[in-house]
Design a protein around this motif. Structure first.
Motif, PDB file in Angstrom:
ATOM      1  N   VAL A   9      35.712   5.639  10.893  1.00  0.00           N
ATOM      2  CA  VAL A   9      34.810   6.774  10.740  1.00  0.00           C
ATOM      3  C   VAL A   9      35.608   7.946  10.201  1.00  0.00           C
ATOM      4  CG1 VAL A   9      33.261   8.314  11.989  1.00  0.00           C
ATOM      5  CG2 VAL A   9      33.483   5.950  12.695  1.00  0.00           C
ATOM      6  N   LYS A  11      36.254  12.116   8.988  1.00  0.00           N
ATOM      7  CA  LYS A  11      36.229  13.378   9.740  1.00  0.00           C
ATOM      8  C   LYS A  11      34.826  13.882   9.983  1.00  0.00           C
ATOM      9  CE  LYS A  11      39.489  16.028   7.544  1.00  0.00           C
ATOM     10  NZ  LYS A  11      40.830  15.468   7.506  1.00  0.00           N
ATOM     11  N   ALA A 112      28.383   4.467  15.032  1.00  0.00           N
ATOM     12  CA  ALA A 112      29.751   4.875  14.737  1.00  0.00           C
ATOM     13  C   ALA A 112      29.875   6.384  14.642  1.00  0.00           C
ATOM     14  CB  ALA A 112      30.210   4.236  13.435  1.00  0.00           C
ATOM     15  N   SER A 113      28.864   7.041  14.132  1.00  0.00           N
ATOM     16  CA  SER A 113      29.052   8.467  13.904  1.00  0.00           C
ATOM     17  C   SER A 113      28.693   9.309  15.108  1.00  0.00           C
ATOM     18  CB  SER A 113      28.234   8.925  12.703  1.00  0.00           C
ATOM     19  OG  SER A 113      26.878   8.714  12.948  1.00  0.00           O
ATOM     20  N   ASN A 134      44.099  10.245  14.427  1.00  0.00           N
ATOM     21  CA  ASN A 134      45.159  11.235  14.287  1.00  0.00           C
ATOM     22  C   ASN A 134      44.764  12.399  13.411  1.00  0.00           C
ATOM     23  OD1 ASN A 134      47.154  10.096  15.846  1.00  0.00           O
ATOM     24  ND2 ASN A 134      47.660   8.633  14.268  1.00  0.00           N
ATOM     25  N   THR A 135      44.322  12.057  12.196  1.00  0.00           N
ATOM     26  CA  THR A 135      44.038  13.143  11.284  1.00  0.00           C
ATOM     27  C   THR A 135      42.548  13.347  11.166  1.00  0.00           C
ATOM     28  OG1 THR A 135      44.167  11.486   9.581  1.00  0.00           O
ATOM     29  CG2 THR A 135      46.079  12.882   9.884  1.00  0.00           C
ATOM     30  N   GLY A 136      41.817  13.146  12.230  1.00  0.00           N
ATOM     31  CA  GLY A 136      40.388  13.400  12.184  1.00  0.00           C
ATOM     32  C   GLY A 136      39.571  12.167  11.898  1.00  0.00           C
ATOM     33  N   SER A 137      40.168  11.140  11.325  1.00  0.00           N
ATOM     34  CA  SER A 137      39.370   9.918  11.137  1.00  0.00           C
ATOM     35  C   SER A 137      39.564   9.021  12.342  1.00  0.00           C
ATOM     36  CB  SER A 137      39.772   9.184   9.861  1.00  0.00           C
ATOM     37  OG  SER A 137      41.112   9.354   9.581  1.00  0.00           O
ATOM     38  N   ASP A 138      38.490   8.379  12.752  1.00  0.00           N
ATOM     39  CA  ASP A 138      38.526   7.551  13.947  1.00  0.00           C
ATOM     40  C   ASP A 138      38.509   6.090  13.581  1.00  0.00           C
ATOM     41  OD1 ASP A 138      36.298   9.764  15.725  1.00  0.00           O
ATOM     42  OD2 ASP A 138      38.473   9.658  15.712  1.00  0.00           O
ATOM     43  N   ARG A 155      46.925  -0.203  15.639  1.00  0.00           N
ATOM     44  CA  ARG A 155      48.035   0.354  14.848  1.00  0.00           C
ATOM     45  C   ARG A 155      48.106  -0.345  13.511  1.00  0.00           C
ATOM     46  NH1 ARG A 155      50.831   4.503  15.095  1.00  0.00           N
ATOM     47  NH2 ARG A 155      50.266   5.525  17.011  1.00  0.00           N
ATOM     48  N   TYR A 158      45.466   0.783  11.246  1.00  0.00           N
ATOM     49  CA  TYR A 158      45.784   2.100  10.728  1.00  0.00           C
ATOM     50  C   TYR A 158      46.785   1.995   9.594  1.00  0.00           C
ATOM     51  CZ  TYR A 158      46.861   7.087  10.768  1.00  0.00           C
ATOM     52  OH  TYR A 158      47.032   8.404  10.414  1.00  0.00           O
ATOM     53  N   TYR A 161      44.981   0.749   6.578  1.00  0.00           N
ATOM     54  CA  TYR A 161      44.183   1.833   6.008  1.00  0.00           C
ATOM     55  C   TYR A 161      45.066   2.810   5.255  1.00  0.00           C
ATOM     56  CZ  TYR A 161      41.718   6.295   5.932  1.00  0.00           C
ATOM     57  OH  TYR A 161      41.185   7.500   5.550  1.00  0.00           O
ATOM     58  N   SER A 162      46.215   3.156   5.833  1.00  0.00           N
ATOM     59  CA  SER A 162      47.069   4.134   5.157  1.00  0.00           C
ATOM     60  C   SER A 162      47.598   3.536   3.856  1.00  0.00           C
ATOM     61  CB  SER A 162      48.206   4.593   6.061  1.00  0.00           C
ATOM     62  OG  SER A 162      49.168   3.598   6.202  1.00  0.00           O
ATOM     63  N   LEU A 173      39.527  10.209  -0.633  1.00  0.00           N
ATOM     64  CA  LEU A 173      39.570  10.195   0.825  1.00  0.00           C
ATOM     65  C   LEU A 173      38.190  10.474   1.388  1.00  0.00           C
ATOM     66  CD1 LEU A 173      42.882  12.118   1.380  1.00  0.00           C
ATOM     67  CD2 LEU A 173      42.453   9.746   1.869  1.00  0.00           C
ATOM     68  N   GLU A 174      37.927   9.929   2.535  1.00  0.00           N
ATOM     69  CA  GLU A 174      36.672  10.086   3.277  1.00  0.00           C
ATOM     70  C   GLU A 174      35.508   9.327   2.654  1.00  0.00           C
ATOM     71  OE1 GLU A 174      37.041  12.131   6.030  1.00  0.00           O
ATOM     72  OE2 GLU A 174      39.053  12.565   5.355  1.00  0.00           O
TER      73      GLU A 174
ATOM     74  N   GLU B  57      48.985   9.999   6.238  1.00  0.00           N
ATOM     75  CA  GLU B  57      48.473   8.837   6.958  1.00  0.00           C
ATOM     76  C   GLU B  57      49.543   7.759   7.048  1.00  0.00           C
ATOM     77  OE1 GLU B  57      45.311   8.388   8.107  1.00  0.00           O
ATOM     78  OE2 GLU B  57      44.071   9.784   7.004  1.00  0.00           O
ATOM     79  N   ASP B  58      50.222   7.558   5.920  1.00  0.00           N
ATOM     80  CA  ASP B  58      51.295   6.566   5.918  1.00  0.00           C
ATOM     81  C   ASP B  58      52.391   6.987   6.881  1.00  0.00           C
ATOM     82  OD1 ASP B  58      54.114   5.857   4.119  1.00  0.00           O
ATOM     83  OD2 ASP B  58      52.728   4.254   4.633  1.00  0.00           O
ATOM     84  N   LEU B  60      52.149   8.909   9.567  1.00  0.00           N
ATOM     85  CA  LEU B  60      51.736   8.753  10.958  1.00  0.00           C
ATOM     86  C   LEU B  60      51.679   7.298  11.351  1.00  0.00           C
ATOM     87  CD1 LEU B  60      48.981  11.466  11.154  1.00  0.00           C
ATOM     88  CD2 LEU B  60      51.161  11.466  12.321  1.00  0.00           C
ATOM     89  N   ALA B  61      51.304   6.442  10.402  1.00  0.00           N
ATOM     90  CA  ALA B  61      51.205   5.025  10.739  1.00  0.00           C
ATOM     91  C   ALA B  61      52.582   4.430  10.969  1.00  0.00           C
ATOM     92  CB  ALA B  61      50.486   4.273   9.629  1.00  0.00           C
ATOM     93  N   MET B 142      45.969  18.090   6.539  1.00  0.00           N
ATOM     94  CA  MET B 142      45.256  16.927   7.060  1.00  0.00           C
ATOM     95  C   MET B 142      45.358  16.827   8.571  1.00  0.00           C
ATOM     96  SD  MET B 142      43.534  15.290   4.980  1.00  0.00           S
ATOM     97  CE  MET B 142      43.280  13.584   5.342  1.00  0.00           C
ATOM     98  N   VAL B 143      46.397  17.432   9.152  1.00  0.00           N
ATOM     99  CA  VAL B 143      46.440  17.454  10.616  1.00  0.00           C
ATOM    100  C   VAL B 143      46.001  18.818  11.132  1.00  0.00           C
ATOM    101  CG1 VAL B 143      48.061  15.613  11.061  1.00  0.00           C
ATOM    102  CG2 VAL B 143      48.931  17.823  10.469  1.00  0.00           C
ATOM    103  N   HIS B 144      45.156  19.468  10.366  1.00  0.00           N
ATOM    104  CA  HIS B 144      44.486  20.697  10.775  1.00  0.00           C
ATOM    105  C   HIS B 144      45.417  21.867  11.008  1.00  0.00           C
ATOM    106  CE1 HIS B 144      41.182  17.958  11.256  1.00  0.00           C
ATOM    107  NE2 HIS B 144      41.884  17.268  12.098  1.00  0.00           N
ATOM    108  N   TYR B 177      34.824  19.949  12.353  1.00  0.00           N
ATOM    109  CA  TYR B 177      34.536  18.583  11.936  1.00  0.00           C
ATOM    110  C   TYR B 177      34.101  17.704  13.086  1.00  0.00           C
ATOM    111  CZ  TYR B 177      36.820  19.983   7.685  1.00  0.00           C
ATOM    112  OH  TYR B 177      37.154  20.620   6.522  1.00  0.00           O
ATOM    113  N   ARG B 179      31.898  15.990  15.722  1.00  0.00           N
ATOM    114  CA  ARG B 179      30.472  15.698  15.796  1.00  0.00           C
ATOM    115  C   ARG B 179      29.899  16.351  17.040  1.00  0.00           C
ATOM    116  NH1 ARG B 179      34.235  12.211  13.992  1.00  0.00           N
ATOM    117  NH2 ARG B 179      33.906  10.589  15.482  1.00  0.00           N
TER     118      ARG B 179
END
Lengths: 239, 181
Positions: A9, A11, A112-113, A134-138, A155, A158, A161-162, A173-174, B57-58, B60-61, B142-144, B177, B179
């Protein structure tokens, strides 16, 4: 199957990726005679049980098939309306199959949302949810609570995805991710590479298959012949 | 069988020279395309921003760092983990401002400028490594965390060291952001 679904999901709450594996769903098929002692209602293009829970048929279950033929929303396979068909005594005795309704993509998006405990009723009863954001995406993984190693799966997802977000310069992105087939995420969630699932330990008298358990306890599992991964269907097989 | 919980995946190493030469070609082409130094700097920063939003993202992963609790912790991680992971160098961190939101990364060795002798004649205010500033800015956003990242000193311009200054602005509204629960 230990992993039921994977959702990613963004941000803003939109679903960018989903993967649903086969989830065992409880279905009950029974033959009824007129008058039907269940109360059915039409909801969202599906015929649901509103009242009259019995014998494995629960409130909220949908009509999945009539006389062996799958229904199409609120219409039978022949194109007649289900409620009208079941209201006519000439059609009885009739065999109806009830079960938890399959989620439409809209419902998956809502699930999901707006991940809300009320929607957990749409999930199989014995499932656990793990979220990483971590960065707002779940990243949400729904799995059997007995399955271990879900956090390492999370992990890994993730990391995949990265890699995907990085490698593809044309991916904004998004935005929703389109992947041919299941992709790596499907493979990892099916193969469950990370650990063997640690099933609940058996009681001291070890009635492994008693009490509704379908798997041997950890002790008897270790005494069984080794498992191998079937190359064609990616399922664990006993030798 | 023991398996690390967060397995570090293999890195695909490429030739450092190829990377440095590619970056050089990029800057050279931008210089040909734009007359003014500010434009080149601006576009380098913009490209770096796009890279930073994905690279975080990379990062952090693969690095498995936990949640940071202060700006100095964040700057330390950028210097010691991120720079090490991606460029192979470890800049040192200094704090400029007593209100603890302005930091500097001092790079004594910058692999990107390995083959650059000096800036061309009419390009005295060109920030050659402005891509790095954009990357840091994009990653933090990206990390606000809103931040202003610029070059404070540059060896190519005659200073003794290369210094990147990070000024943390107010924290971006994460709730925007979220919900509705």
């Amino acid at each position: 199957m230990a992993i039921f679904s994977v959702y990613v999901v963004n941000k803003a709450g939109g679903l960018i990726y989903q993967l649903d594996s086969y989830a065992p769903r409880a279905e009950a098929e029974k033959t009824f005679s007129y008058p039907l002692d269940l109360l059915l209602k039409l909801h969202d293009e599906r015929v649901l049980v509103a009242f009259g829970q019995r014998d494995g048929i629960r409130v909220g279950h949908a009509v999945l098939a009539i006389n062996g033929m799958d229904v199409n929303g609120k219409y039978t396979a022949d194109g007649k309306e289900v409620l009208e068909y079941l209201g006519n005594p000439a059609n009885y005795p009739v065999s109806i199959r009830f079960g938890r309704p399959r989620l439409t993509s809209n419902e998956k998006l809502m699930l999901a949302s707006m991940f809300h405990s009320a929607y957990l009723s749409l999930l199989p009863l014995n499932s656990s949810v793990l979220v990483l954001g971590n960065t707002g995406s779940d990243f949400v993984v729904l799995a059997d609570p007995r399955q271990a190693g879900i956090d390492s799966l999370l992990r890994k997802i993730y990391e995949i995805y990265s890699d995907f977000a990085l490698k593809n310069p044309f991916y904004s992105l998004e935005m929703p991710i389109s992947v041919q087939g299941d992709g790596q995420v499907g493979w990892y969630s099916r193969a469950s590479l990370f650990t063997q699932p640690s099933w609940a330990p058996g009681p001291s008298w070890c009635g492994c298959f008693a009490g509704g358990r379908s798997q041997p306890c950890w002790l008897h599992r270790s005494l069984q012949p080794p498992r191998r991964l079937c190359s064609s269907c990616n399922a664990w097989q006993w030798c | 069988m023991s398996r690390p919980a967060h397995g570090r995946p293999e890195y695909h190493k490429i030739n450092k020279d190829l990377f440095v030469l590619t970056y050089g070609a990029l800057v050279a082409q931008l210089c040909k395309d734009y007359e003014k130094d500010e434009d080149v700097n601006k576009y380098l920063d913009k490209m770096g921003y796009g890279i930073g939003t994905r690279l975080v993202e990379d990062f952090l992963a693969r690095s498995c760092v936990g949640r940071c609790h202060s700006y100095s912790e964040i700057t330390d991680i950028i210097a010691q983990v991120a720079f090490k992971m991606y460029l192979g160098i470890t800049p040192s961190v200094t704090c400029n401002n007593s209100s603890r939101n302005e930091f500097s990364l001092i790079l004594d060795k910058n692999p990107l400028v390995e083959f650059v002798e000096e800036l061309p004649a009419g390009r005295s205010s060109l920030c050659y490594c402005n891509l790095l500033c954009g990357i840091i800015r994009g990653a933090l956003e990206m990390v606000h965390l809103a931040a202003d990242v610029t070059f404070l000193q540059d060896r190519l311009k005659g200073d003794s060291v290369t210094e990147i200054g990070i000024t943390f602005l107010k924290k971006l509204d994460e709730k925007k952001y979220r919900r509705k629960k």
